[in-house]
Design a protein around this motif. Structure first.
Motif, PDB file in Angstrom:
ATOM      1  N   UNK A 107     -41.294   5.060 101.801  1.00 39.95           N
ATOM      2  CA  UNK A 107     -41.047   3.897 100.953  1.00 39.95           C
ATOM      3  C   UNK A 107     -39.685   3.275 101.263  1.00 39.95           C
ATOM      4  N   UNK A 108     -39.485   3.029 102.560  1.00 40.89           N
ATOM      5  CA  UNK A 108     -38.241   2.465 103.068  1.00 40.89           C
ATOM      6  C   UNK A 108     -38.091   1.002 102.642  1.00 40.89           C
ATOM      7  N   UNK A 109     -37.094   0.722 101.833  1.00 35.99           N
ATOM      8  CA  UNK A 109     -36.900  -0.620 101.275  1.00 35.99           C
ATOM      9  C   UNK A 109     -36.646  -1.647 102.378  1.00 35.99           C
ATOM     10  N   UNK A 110     -35.798  -1.306 103.325  1.00 35.31           N
ATOM     11  CA  UNK A 110     -35.460  -2.240 104.407  1.00 35.31           C
ATOM     12  C   UNK A 110     -36.701  -2.591 105.223  1.00 35.31           C
ATOM     13  N   UNK A 146     -51.327  20.215  97.707  1.00 38.47           N
ATOM     14  CA  UNK A 146     -50.216  19.596  98.443  1.00 38.47           C
ATOM     15  C   UNK A 146     -50.314  18.080  98.421  1.00 38.47           C
ATOM     16  N   UNK A 147     -51.542  17.554  98.562  1.00 40.13           N
ATOM     17  CA  UNK A 147     -51.747  16.099  98.517  1.00 40.13           C
ATOM     18  C   UNK A 147     -51.294  15.535  97.177  1.00 40.13           C
ATOM     19  N   UNK A 148     -51.653  16.237  96.106  1.00 39.71           N
ATOM     20  CA  UNK A 148     -51.277  15.762  94.767  1.00 39.71           C
ATOM     21  C   UNK A 148     -49.757  15.792  94.599  1.00 39.71           C
ATOM     22  N   UNK A 149     -49.125  16.873  95.024  1.00 37.22           N
ATOM     23  CA  UNK A 149     -47.675  16.976  94.898  1.00 37.22           C
ATOM     24  C   UNK A 149     -46.966  15.904  95.723  1.00 37.22           C
ATOM     25  N   UNK A 150     -47.510  15.630  96.918  1.00 37.68           N
ATOM     26  CA  UNK A 150     -46.953  14.567  97.754  1.00 37.68           C
ATOM     27  C   UNK A 150     -47.080  13.214  97.072  1.00 37.68           C
ATOM     28  N   UNK A 151     -48.244  12.974  96.443  1.00 37.10           N
ATOM     29  CA  UNK A 151     -48.463  11.698  95.755  1.00 37.10           C
ATOM     30  C   UNK A 151     -47.505  11.531  94.579  1.00 37.10           C
ATOM     31  N   UNK A 152     -47.203  12.620  93.875  1.00 37.21           N
ATOM     32  CA  UNK A 152     -46.242  12.559  92.765  1.00 37.21           C
ATOM     33  C   UNK A 152     -44.862  12.183  93.297  1.00 37.21           C
ATOM     34  N   UNK A 153     -44.452  12.832  94.388  1.00 35.09           N
ATOM     35  CA  UNK A 153     -43.153  12.532  95.000  1.00 35.09           C
ATOM     36  C   UNK A 153     -43.096  11.088  95.474  1.00 35.09           C
ATOM     37  N   UNK A 154     -44.191  10.620  96.085  1.00 30.94           N
ATOM     38  CA  UNK A 154     -44.229   9.247  96.590  1.00 30.94           C
ATOM     39  C   UNK A 154     -44.179   8.229  95.457  1.00 30.94           C
ATOM     40  N   UNK A 155     -44.717   8.582  94.299  1.00 29.25           N
ATOM     41  CA  UNK A 155     -44.647   7.673  93.151  1.00 29.25           C
ATOM     42  C   UNK A 155     -43.192   7.465  92.741  1.00 29.25           C
ATOM     43  N   UNK A 156     -42.407   8.537  92.779  1.00 26.76           N
ATOM     44  CA  UNK A 156     -40.986   8.423  92.460  1.00 26.76           C
ATOM     45  C   UNK A 156     -40.262   7.559  93.494  1.00 26.76           C
ATOM     46  N   UNK A 157     -40.600   7.773  94.784  1.00 31.69           N
ATOM     47  CA  UNK A 157     -39.981   6.977  95.854  1.00 31.69           C
ATOM     48  C   UNK A 157     -40.380   5.507  95.720  1.00 31.69           C
ATOM     49  N   UNK A 158     -41.627   5.291  95.370  1.00 34.53           N
ATOM     50  CA  UNK A 158     -42.135   3.928  95.184  1.00 34.53           C
ATOM     51  C   UNK A 158     -41.399   3.224  94.059  1.00 34.53           C
ATOM     52  N   UNK A 159     -41.007   3.970  93.042  1.00 43.48           N
ATOM     53  CA  UNK A 159     -40.256   3.390  91.933  1.00 43.48           C
ATOM     54  C   UNK A 159     -38.955   2.750  92.390  1.00 43.48           C
ATOM     55  N   UNK A 160     -38.288   3.387  93.349  1.00 47.51           N
ATOM     56  CA  UNK A 160     -37.045   2.827  93.876  1.00 47.51           C
ATOM     57  C   UNK A 160     -37.307   1.538  94.643  1.00 47.51           C
ATOM     58  N   UNK A 161     -38.404   1.523  95.392  1.00 44.17           N
ATOM     59  CA  UNK A 161     -38.751   0.308  96.138  1.00 44.17           C
ATOM     60  C   UNK A 161     -39.099  -0.829  95.183  1.00 44.17           C
ATOM     61  N   UNK A 162     -39.852  -0.531  94.133  1.00 45.17           N
ATOM     62  CA  UNK A 162     -40.215  -1.561  93.155  1.00 45.17           C
ATOM     63  C   UNK A 162     -38.974  -2.165  92.505  1.00 45.17           C
ATOM     64  N   UNK A 163     -37.989  -1.324  92.243  1.00 40.70           N
ATOM     65  CA  UNK A 163     -36.768  -1.808  91.615  1.00 40.70           C
ATOM     66  C   UNK A 163     -35.962  -2.701  92.569  1.00 40.70           C
ATOM     67  N   UNK A 164     -35.879  -2.292  93.840  1.00 44.08           N
ATOM     68  CA  UNK A 164     -35.054  -3.012  94.801  1.00 44.08           C
ATOM     69  C   UNK A 164     -35.721  -4.282  95.325  1.00 44.08           C
ATOM     70  N   UNK A 165     -37.029  -4.229  95.556  1.00 42.04           N
ATOM     71  CA  UNK A 165     -37.735  -5.367  96.168  1.00 42.04           C
ATOM     72  C   UNK A 165     -38.317  -6.306  95.122  1.00 42.04           C
ATOM     73  N   UNK A 166     -38.858  -5.742  94.025  1.00 37.53           N
ATOM     74  CA  UNK A 166     -39.566  -6.561  93.041  1.00 37.53           C
ATOM     75  C   UNK A 166     -38.858  -6.635  91.694  1.00 37.53           C
ATOM     76  N   UNK A 167     -37.679  -6.043  91.591  1.00 38.11           N
ATOM     77  CA  UNK A 167     -36.901  -6.051  90.344  1.00 38.11           C
ATOM     78  C   UNK A 167     -37.733  -5.530  89.172  1.00 38.11           C
TER      79      UNK A 167
END
Length: 328
Positions: A247-250, A304-325
């Motif tokens: 979930x790389x913002x740049x 493992x897939x579920x745990x990865x998806x949980x982690x990615x949801x947190x990472x996605x939150x940072x992208x939503x804040x930076x790109x979509x406010x």
């Protein structure tokens, strides 16, 4: 290639020099060029529309599409002796887009933007419209609650079930936030305008269907095309890329800029992308896969897939804040 598959090729006016197996299909080297023989994962009524879409794109100058070839009797679907249904498509020498290379991701979104400019054409053939997003999300949310109810009722719970119940409330809040944001958005008008304007989407625009050739990019597998908000394709491609790139913002910014340099993204479309990213789609898919699976044995891989998806949801939150406010 099996004998019955070779007999299918006899139904076409081509001279086959050789064949080789690929993922779920066969490459056919012929005197008329390269073709791909695969099972027809499309209904009879949809085939004329798929063929017409290829013609529309080619007439507009976008020739690098895997157009269906009619057989000697003029039919687009050929039936084997065992009842199998096949289509033969023009194909291209090249390789799939490398999702690990930022430059190729940029080329992929530029290619998508060009396609979208051309894929807004009225077609008399059978073309269905994607359901309204509110209906889709309400259905998804019912399914999530059903899975939770089922897991709660189980006397014995494994690692997946325990993890799902532990994370459910936080993940479901994302689902509810997506619906609330949708309700307060301009989506209704965007959706109505897209359907009325005959805006078409590829339906499965991912790196597997983008071929890098010596002559440029070829786009394949339009079988799931339909009417919808066109940046749905962009969302799908972005989500796949972001999952691979943490979930790389740049990178997300660069891909959005590359697309909008060719086809500008409107405010309503940016709002739509935000809503799509807010919804925990990966969690919904994993929950559905679990519910349909053999509950007596849940693999470590699924946990493992579920745990990865949980982690990615947190990472996605940072992208939503930076790109979509947006912050939940």
């Amino acid at each position: 290639m099996q004998e019955y598959e070779l007999k299918i090729l006899e139904q076409y006016d081509i001279n086959v020099r050789g064949t080789r197996k690929t993922r779920g299909a066969f490459f056919c080297d012929t005197e008329q060029g390269l073709f791909l023989l695969k099972e027809a994962g499309i209904s009879e009524k949809r085939v004329p529309a798929l063929y017409r879409l290829g013609e529309v794109l080619k007439e507009a100058g976008y020739t690098a599409v895997d157009q269906i070839l009619p057989n000697a009797e003029g039919n687009y679907i050929s039936v084997s002796e065992d009842g199998g249904r096949y289509i033969l498509k023009h194909w291209f020498g090249g390789r799939e887009c490398d999702i690990r290379r930022n430059r190729e991701l940029s080329l992929g979104v530029k290619n998508l933007a060009r396609l979208h400019l051309l894929m807004a054409a009225p077609m008399e053939e059978y073309v269905f419209a994607e359901p309204h997003l509110k209906e889709t999300y309400e259905s998804h949310n019912r399914e999530l609650r059903k899975v939770r109810k089922f897991i709660r009722s189980r006397a014995t719970k494994g690692e997946f079930e325990l993890q799902f119940l532990k994370e459910f409330d936080g993940l479901y809040e994302w689902a509810q936030a997506a619906v609330r944001t949708l309700d307060g958005s301009g989506y209704d008008g965007l959706y109505a305008d897209s359907i009325a304007g005959n805006c078409l989407v590829h339906g499965e625009y991912n790196y597997h269907n983008i071929l890098m050739t010596s002559e440029g990019i070829a786009t394949t597998n339009f079988e799931k095309f339909r009417k919808n908000v066109q940046v749905e394709d962009l969302y799908y491609f972005l989500r796949k890329a972001m999952e691979k790139h943490g979930w790389n913002v740049h990178l997300c910014d660069c891909m959005l800029n590359a697309y909008s340099a060719i086809r500008p993204i409107s405010e309503r479309e940016m709002e739509y992308l935000k809503i799509r990213f807010v919804y925990p789609e990966k969690i919904w898919k994993i929950a559905g896969s679990y519910y349909r699976s053999n509950k007596a044995w849940i693999s470590v891989k699924n946990v493992e897939k579920f745990q990865t998806a949980v982690t990615q949801t947190e990472e996605k939150g940072r992208l939503l804040e930076d790109v979509f406010a947006f912050r939940i």
